[in-house]
Design an enzyme around this catalytic site. Structure first.
Site, short mmCIF file in Angstrom:
data_model
loop_
_atom_site.label_atom_id
_atom_site.label_comp_id
_atom_site.label_asym_id
_atom_site.label_seq_id
_atom_site.Cartn_x
_atom_site.Cartn_y
_atom_site.Cartn_z
CG ASP A 1 -9.78 6.72 1.34
OD1 ASP A 1 -9.41 5.70 1.95
OD2 ASP A 1 -10.93 6.85 0.84
CB ILE A 2 -11.52 7.21 -3.81
CG1 ILE A 2 -12.08 7.79 -5.08
CG2 ILE A 2 -12.44 6.17 -3.21
CD1 ILE A 2 -12.17 6.79 -6.23
CG ASN B 1 -10.00 -0.59 9.30
OD1 ASN B 1 -10.03 -0.41 10.51
ND2 ASN B 1 -10.33 0.34 8.42
CD GLN C 1 -8.13 -6.16 5.22
OE1 GLN C 1 -8.14 -7.10 6.03
NE2 GLN C 1 -7.11 -5.92 4.43
CG HIS D 1 -5.66 -0.24 3.24
ND1 HIS D 1 -6.06 -1.51 2.89
CD2 HIS D 1 -6.70 0.34 3.87
CE1 HIS D 1 -7.32 -1.68 3.27
NE2 HIS D 1 -7.73 -0.58 3.89
CG HIS E 1 -7.19 4.12 6.58
ND1 HIS E 1 -8.15 4.50 5.65
CD2 HIS E 1 -7.36 2.78 6.75
CE1 HIS E 1 -8.86 3.43 5.29
NE2 HIS E 1 -8.40 2.37 5.94
P1 AMP Z 1 -10.75 -0.40 4.59
O1 AMP Z 1 -12.17 -0.37 5.04
O2 AMP Z 1 -9.76 -0.13 5.68
O3 AMP Z 1 -10.43 -1.65 3.80
O4 AMP Z 1 -10.57 0.86 3.66
C1 AMP Z 1 -10.57 0.85 2.27
C2 AMP Z 1 -10.41 2.28 1.84
O5 AMP Z 1 -10.09 2.31 0.46
C3 AMP Z 1 -11.67 3.15 2.01
O6 AMP Z 1 -11.35 4.28 2.84
C4 AMP Z 1 -12.01 3.57 0.57
O7 AMP Z 1 -12.52 4.88 0.49
C5 AMP Z 1 -10.67 3.44 -0.12
N1 AMP Z 1 -10.72 3.21 -1.56
C6 AMP Z 1 -11.45 2.28 -2.21
N2 AMP Z 1 -11.21 2.35 -3.53
C7 AMP Z 1 -10.29 3.32 -3.71
C8 AMP Z 1 -9.63 3.87 -4.86
N3 AMP Z 1 -9.87 3.43 -6.10
N4 AMP Z 1 -8.75 4.87 -4.66
C9 AMP Z 1 -8.51 5.34 -3.42
N5 AMP Z 1 -9.09 4.87 -2.32
C10 AMP Z 1 -9.97 3.88 -2.46
#
Ligand code: AMP
Length: 131
Positions: A40-41, A102, A109, A115, A117
């Site tokens: 995760d970024i 989520n 979400q 995805h 986590h």
């Molecule tokens: P959600 O709120 O469950 O949809 O989580 C989306 C997740 O994606 C968050 O934890 C972000 O930090 C992660 N995220 C968004 N863009 C990227 C990316 N380019 N590379 C890795 N993780 C990302």
């Protein structure tokens, strides 16, 4: 009420679709025939990996309803391999982890591609907080 089609409509411009097409980089942990896992970024824990199917599924329920048996087995086994690779299996040191997926509005979400986590590396506290 929303139709089945509207509930599951997939936006091919979402950021994880772009990662899967190689348009933006990722820090890959594991790639299998049907699954990609990457860091995760904005990690919320010392270990925070996202596991995504390569197919166009929006949420866990969408995947569970419509993915092939091969995709579901591959994805499920990939979560196990990620736990091994990042060392969060219960019993290894500070083992243990939390899986979160989520979905939709109540689930808050952000990215509309399924995805899971995988979080660990610290004691995470109990379950969910209030908004
Ligand atoms: P959600 O709120 O469950 O949809 O989580 C989306 C997740 O994606 C968050 O934890 C972000 O930090 C992660 N995220 C968004 N863009 C990227 C990316 N380019 N590379 C890795 N993780 C990302």
């Amino acid at each position: 009420p929303m139709t089945e089609r509207a509930m599951h409509s997939y936006d091919p411009q979402n950021i994880f679709a772009r990662i899967l097409r190689g348009e933006i980089p990722n820090k890959t942990v594991l790639e299998t025939p049907h699954t990609l896992a990457f860091h995760d970024i904005h990690p919320q824990a010392p270990i925070h990996v996202l596991v995504i199917p390569k197919g166009p599924y929006v949420t866990y329920d969408h995947f569970a309803a419509e993915a092939s048996d091969a995709e579901i087995v591959d994805f499920t086994r990939a979560v196990n391999q990620v736990c091994e690779l990042v060392g969060v299996r219960p019993g290894d040191g500070l083992g243990g982890y939390r899986l979160i997926s989520n979905a939709g509005e109540a689930g808050v979400q952000e990215v509309p591609h399924l995805h899971v986590h995988v979080m660990g590396g610290r004691v995470l506290g109990r379950m969910v907080s209030k908004p």
